[in-house]
Design a protein around this motif. Sequence first.
Motif, PDB file in Angstrom:
ATOM      1  N   HIS A   1     -17.071 -13.963  -6.944  1.00 41.20           N
ATOM      2  CA  HIS A   1     -15.962 -13.157  -6.435  1.00 41.20           C
ATOM      3  C   HIS A   1     -16.099 -11.752  -6.974  1.00 41.20           C
ATOM      4  CE1 HIS A   1     -14.199 -13.969 -10.401  1.00 41.20           C
ATOM      5  NE2 HIS A   1     -14.406 -15.242 -10.160  1.00 41.20           N
ATOM      6  N   GLY A   2     -15.475 -10.865  -6.292  1.00 41.65           N
ATOM      7  CA  GLY A   2     -15.581  -9.462  -6.659  1.00 41.65           C
ATOM      8  C   GLY A   2     -14.646  -9.102  -7.807  1.00 41.65           C
ATOM      9  N   ALA A   3     -14.632  -7.851  -8.130  1.00 41.67           N
ATOM     10  CA  ALA A   3     -13.794  -7.347  -9.215  1.00 41.67           C
ATOM     11  C   ALA A   3     -12.387  -7.098  -8.679  1.00 41.67           C
ATOM     12  CB  ALA A   3     -14.402  -6.070  -9.784  1.00 41.67           C
ATOM     13  N   THR A   4     -11.581  -8.140  -8.599  1.00 46.65           N
ATOM     14  CA  THR A   4     -10.222  -8.004  -8.079  1.00 46.65           C
ATOM     15  C   THR A   4      -9.198  -7.860  -9.188  1.00 46.65           C
ATOM     16  OG1 THR A   4      -9.934 -10.390  -8.051  1.00 46.65           O
ATOM     17  CG2 THR A   4     -10.755  -9.359  -6.026  1.00 46.65           C
ATOM     18  N   ASN A   5      -9.604  -8.121 -10.417  1.00 48.22           N
ATOM     19  CA  ASN A   5      -8.704  -8.082 -11.573  1.00 48.22           C
ATOM     20  C   ASN A   5      -7.521  -9.038 -11.422  1.00 48.22           C
ATOM     21  OD1 ASN A   5     -10.314  -6.147 -12.811  1.00 48.22           O
ATOM     22  ND2 ASN A   5      -9.204  -4.468 -11.824  1.00 48.22           N
ATOM     23  N   VAL A   6      -7.700 -10.080 -10.634  1.00 50.29           N
ATOM     24  CA  VAL A   6      -6.672 -11.093 -10.460  1.00 50.29           C
ATOM     25  C   VAL A   6      -7.017 -12.254 -11.374  1.00 50.29           C
ATOM     26  CG1 VAL A   6      -5.622 -12.690  -8.823  1.00 50.29           C
ATOM     27  CG2 VAL A   6      -6.271 -10.407  -8.084  1.00 50.29           C
ATOM     28  N   ILE A   7      -6.025 -12.691 -12.120  1.00 53.50           N
ATOM     29  CA  ILE A   7      -6.254 -13.829 -13.006  1.00 53.50           C
ATOM     30  C   ILE A   7      -5.492 -15.029 -12.474  1.00 53.50           C
ATOM     31  CG2 ILE A   7      -6.694 -12.412 -15.030  1.00 53.50           C
ATOM     32  CD1 ILE A   7      -3.826 -12.979 -15.908  1.00 53.50           C
ATOM     33  N   SER A   8      -5.953 -16.189 -12.839  1.00 54.75           N
ATOM     34  CA  SER A   8      -5.344 -17.426 -12.388  1.00 54.75           C
ATOM     35  C   SER A   8      -4.566 -18.046 -13.537  1.00 54.75           C
ATOM     36  CB  SER A   8      -6.431 -18.388 -11.902  1.00 54.75           C
ATOM     37  OG  SER A   8      -5.857 -19.616 -11.558  1.00 54.75           O
ATOM     38  N   LYS A   9      -3.354 -18.480 -13.225  1.00 52.63           N
ATOM     39  CA  LYS A   9      -2.513 -19.124 -14.231  1.00 52.63           C
ATOM     40  C   LYS A   9      -2.027 -20.472 -13.677  1.00 52.63           C
ATOM     41  CE  LYS A   9      -0.811 -14.712 -15.906  1.00 52.63           C
ATOM     42  NZ  LYS A   9       0.386 -13.902 -16.128  1.00 52.63           N
ATOM     43  N   PRO A  10      -2.913 -21.457 -13.570  1.00 50.06           N
ATOM     44  CA  PRO A  10      -2.502 -22.720 -12.957  1.00 50.06           C
ATOM     45  C   PRO A  10      -1.446 -23.467 -13.768  1.00 50.06           C
ATOM     46  CG  PRO A  10      -4.702 -22.924 -13.893  1.00 50.06           C
ATOM     47  CD  PRO A  10      -4.312 -21.482 -13.981  1.00 50.06           C
ATOM     48  N   THR A  11      -1.515 -23.407 -15.097  1.00 53.25           N
ATOM     49  CA  THR A  11      -0.532 -24.120 -15.912  1.00 53.25           C
ATOM     50  C   THR A  11       0.842 -23.498 -15.759  1.00 53.25           C
ATOM     51  OG1 THR A  11      -2.297 -24.621 -17.472  1.00 53.25           O
ATOM     52  CG2 THR A  11      -0.052 -24.963 -18.229  1.00 53.25           C
ATOM     53  N   GLU A  12       0.905 -22.197 -15.687  1.00 53.27           N
ATOM     54  CA  GLU A  12       2.178 -21.511 -15.497  1.00 53.27           C
ATOM     55  C   GLU A  12       2.782 -21.854 -14.139  1.00 53.27           C
ATOM     56  OE1 GLU A  12       3.833 -16.952 -15.008  1.00 53.27           O
ATOM     57  OE2 GLU A  12       1.928 -17.287 -16.011  1.00 53.27           O
TER      58      GLU A  12
END
Length: 164
Positions: free
Chosen positions: A58-69
């Motif tokens: 994936h590209g540099a989207t600066n999106v992080i994933s927080k599945p537990t949250e």
Amino acid sequence: MGRKKIHVYHALFTSLPVNEAATRAAVENRLEEVKRFRQIGLVRQEALITPGYEPRFHGATNVISKPTERLAIRNADKEAELIRKSELLDKALEGLSLDQREVIERSYLDTKGEFDFISCGEMGISDRTYRRIKASAIRILAAAMGLEVYEVQEEDRSTKHEVG
């Protein structure tokens, strides 16, 4: 239930284009959902801890994933929603007559799982009367819980196009 009350509900359901089958299915689904919640509570989703071994490009989207949250928020929201639905059902059941309430509880909310013909015999009423009481109770519950499904009436699509 008095005659005047019956006429009010009858007028309500005959004046609006309510889809009876879809409304009944919506009420039955809500009753089943509340029954399961009252029996076993909320089945919470848990986060997966097994990592995926496929490479993810994936590209540099600066999106992080927080599945537990997200799961924690979903579990809290779902439990609050089910509690609200259960309380709404209790309030709606208070508006039914004694016979209607008993029929709904026997048909949908009891854990015994009796057939309707057994409940008819235990209540001392005929099968036809039982079904009539059940249908009227479902209509009232649909109105009380806001689960009516309205039929969409298609308007006449033949419009005149004027050339001007």
